[in-house]
Design a protein around this motif. Structure first.
Motif, PDB file in Angstrom:
ATOM      1  N   THR A 150       0.813  -1.214   0.000  1.00 17.70           N
ATOM      2  CA  THR A 150       0.000   0.000   0.000  1.00 17.70           C
ATOM      3  C   THR A 150       0.847   1.264   0.000  1.00 17.70           C
ATOM      4  O   THR A 150       0.314   2.355   0.228  1.00 17.70           O
ATOM      5  CB  THR A 150      -0.952   0.021   1.220  1.00 17.70           C
ATOM      6  OG1 THR A 150      -0.165  -0.062   2.424  1.00 17.70           O
ATOM      7  CG2 THR A 150      -1.924  -1.141   1.161  1.00 17.70           C
ATOM      8  N   ALA A 151       2.151   1.127  -0.254  1.00 17.59           N
ATOM      9  CA  ALA A 151       3.008   2.304  -0.391  1.00 17.59           C
ATOM     10  C   ALA A 151       2.617   3.050  -1.661  1.00 17.59           C
ATOM     11  O   ALA A 151       2.441   2.443  -2.720  1.00 17.59           O
ATOM     12  CB  ALA A 151       4.477   1.893  -0.442  1.00 17.59           C
ATOM     13  N   VAL A 152       2.486   4.386  -1.554  1.00 20.71           N
ATOM     14  CA  VAL A 152       2.051   5.188  -2.694  1.00 20.71           C
ATOM     15  C   VAL A 152       3.149   6.111  -3.199  1.00 20.71           C
ATOM     16  O   VAL A 152       2.908   6.936  -4.080  1.00 20.71           O
ATOM     17  CB  VAL A 152       0.792   6.022  -2.345  1.00 20.71           C
ATOM     18  CG1 VAL A 152      -0.379   5.102  -2.028  1.00 20.71           C
ATOM     19  CG2 VAL A 152       1.061   6.968  -1.173  1.00 20.71           C
ATOM     20  N   GLY A 153       4.351   5.960  -2.692  1.00 18.61           N
ATOM     21  CA  GLY A 153       5.473   6.771  -3.163  1.00 18.61           C
ATOM     22  C   GLY A 153       5.807   7.922  -2.238  1.00 18.61           C
ATOM     23  O   GLY A 153       5.027   8.280  -1.341  1.00 18.61           O
ATOM     24  N   ASP A 154       7.004   8.478  -2.441  1.00 10.29           N
ATOM     25  CA  ASP A 154       7.467   9.625  -1.657  1.00 10.29           C
ATOM     26  C   ASP A 154       7.479   9.351  -0.162  1.00 10.29           C
ATOM     27  O   ASP A 154       7.213  10.238   0.653  1.00 10.29           O
ATOM     28  CB  ASP A 154       6.622  10.868  -1.951  1.00 10.29           C
ATOM     29  CG  ASP A 154       6.815  11.362  -3.384  1.00 10.29           C
ATOM     30  OD1 ASP A 154       7.944  11.232  -3.899  1.00 10.29           O
ATOM     31  OD2 ASP A 154       5.841  11.863  -3.972  1.00 10.29           O
ATOM     32  N   GLY A 155       7.755   8.107   0.220  1.00 12.57           N
ATOM     33  CA  GLY A 155       7.904   7.773   1.628  1.00 12.57           C
ATOM     34  C   GLY A 155       6.617   7.555   2.393  1.00 12.57           C
ATOM     35  O   GLY A 155       6.631   7.473   3.623  1.00 12.57           O
ATOM     36  N   VAL A 156       5.483   7.440   1.677  1.00 14.75           N
ATOM     37  CA  VAL A 156       4.174   7.317   2.321  1.00 14.75           C
ATOM     38  C   VAL A 156       3.529   5.975   1.981  1.00 14.75           C
ATOM     39  O   VAL A 156       3.603   5.508   0.848  1.00 14.75           O
ATOM     40  CB  VAL A 156       3.230   8.457   1.886  1.00 14.75           C
ATOM     41  CG1 VAL A 156       1.832   8.269   2.474  1.00 14.75           C
ATOM     42  CG2 VAL A 156       3.796   9.805   2.300  1.00 14.75           C
ATOM     43  N   GLY A 161       8.237  -1.897  -0.422  1.00 13.30           N
ATOM     44  CA  GLY A 161       7.771  -2.336  -1.728  1.00 13.30           C
ATOM     45  C   GLY A 161       7.148  -1.240  -2.563  1.00 13.30           C
ATOM     46  O   GLY A 161       6.319  -1.519  -3.439  1.00 13.30           O
ATOM     47  N   ALA A 162       7.535   0.017  -2.328  1.00  9.94           N
ATOM     48  CA  ALA A 162       6.979   1.132  -3.091  1.00  9.94           C
ATOM     49  C   ALA A 162       7.447   1.092  -4.537  1.00  9.94           C
ATOM     50  O   ALA A 162       8.569   0.678  -4.828  1.00  9.94           O
ATOM     51  CB  ALA A 162       7.395   2.461  -2.447  1.00  9.94           C
ATOM     52  N   LEU A 163       6.586   1.546  -5.446  1.00 14.21           N
ATOM     53  CA  LEU A 163       6.938   1.536  -6.864  1.00 14.21           C
ATOM     54  C   LEU A 163       8.117   2.451  -7.162  1.00 14.21           C
ATOM     55  O   LEU A 163       8.896   2.186  -8.082  1.00 14.21           O
ATOM     56  CB  LEU A 163       5.727   1.959  -7.702  1.00 14.21           C
ATOM     57  CG  LEU A 163       4.568   0.954  -7.772  1.00 14.21           C
ATOM     58  CD1 LEU A 163       3.404   1.544  -8.552  1.00 14.21           C
ATOM     59  CD2 LEU A 163       5.012  -0.354  -8.398  1.00 14.21           C
ATOM     60  N   ASP A 164       8.263   3.536  -6.390  1.00  8.87           N
ATOM     61  CA  ASP A 164       9.390   4.439  -6.642  1.00  8.87           C
ATOM     62  C   ASP A 164      10.659   3.997  -5.924  1.00  8.87           C
ATOM     63  O   ASP A 164      11.693   4.660  -6.021  1.00  8.87           O
ATOM     64  CB  ASP A 164       9.031   5.877  -6.259  1.00  8.87           C
ATOM     65  CG  ASP A 164       8.733   6.046  -4.768  1.00  8.87           C
ATOM     66  OD1 ASP A 164       8.837   5.060  -4.019  1.00  8.87           O
ATOM     67  OD2 ASP A 164       8.405   7.180  -4.361  1.00  8.87           O
TER      68      ASP A 164
END
Length: 242
Positions: A126-132, A162-165
């Motif tokens: 559920t990571a959405v990028g930029d450390g969140v 597991g964030a996409l970025d």
């Protein structure tokens, strides 16, 4: 699972051909029902958010709960709270700490909730990028809470999530909601305010609870003002949090 391919293409503002390509690539959550593909509205919003896609405002419609007040993100955050310096060296450890902080009724089985959150992460981070990251239960009504809440937790040390970025996660917004409609609105509002420069600066600097709530309240009011200027059916709700 009440959305067709055409419905989903309209909500994501892409062609049906693109939807079929994503199905073939097994990147979009889809279900085969009597030789037709069907999609879950909440899952599509989550999926779009994780990929920073823009979605139509129509994705927030949920006829069975129309007429009920739309939840305020600020109220949900005030109910859920802001917590700092949570420990944990991995996803399970961090989520265990998050669950321990949630302001839940005594009868809620926190061990069960942790297992549900981990199961959701196993399907897709559920990571959405930029450390969140925005951990949440797959079925928002599983806990039968009386009101929606969003809990913001800052980690003592960011972890791989597991964030996409590829960036480690140091901030988690956990959504607990009694209805799918409230869940969708909170997801959409959170995605919007996370694009706001003032909000980003406040959470990146881990400012005080009051300062963070002040920035989020301002950004939410700006969203309401913008929505009021858009004719019905002509707007869009951004799922891009970056």
């Amino acid at each position: 699972m009440n959305l067709s391919v055409r419905d989903t293409a309209g909500l994501l503002k892409v062609s049906e051909k693109t939807i079929y390509r994503w199905i073939k690539q097994q990147t979009i959550p889809a279900y085969r029902v009597q030789d037709q593909y069907r999609f879950n509205r909440a899952e599509i919003l989550e999926w779009a958010t994780s990929r920073r896609l823009n979605v139509s405002s129509e994705i927030l419609a949920e006829p069975e709960t129309e007429g009920q007040p739309v939840p305020s993100l600020l109220d949900a955050l005030e109910a859920g709270g802001v917590f700092y310096r949570l420990s944990g060296a991995d996803k399970e450890g961090v989520l265990s700490e998050v669950v321990a902080q949630l302001r839940l009724p005594d009868e809620v089985d926190r061990g069960f909730l942790l297992r549900v959150l981990l199961a959701r992460e196993a399907i897709a981070p559920t990571a959405v990028g930029d450390g969140v990251a925005i951990p949440h239960v797959r079925n928002p009504i599983v806990l039968h809470v009386e009101r929606p809440m969003v809990t913001l937790c800052f980690l003592e040390r960011p972890i791989e999530y597991g964030a996409l970025d590829g960036k480690p996660v140091g901030m988690l917004f956990t959504i607990i909601s009694p209805t799918t409609r409230a869940h969708l609105h909170l997801m959409s509002k959170l995605a919007f305010v996370l694009r706001d420069q003032g909000v980003r600066e406040a959470i990146d600097r881990q400012e005080s609870r009051l300062d963070i709530l002040r920035q989020i309240g301002r950004a939410e009011r700006e969203l309401a003002t913008a929505d009021a200027r858009v004719p019905s059916g002509a707007g869009s709700a951004s799922a891009r949090p970056g």
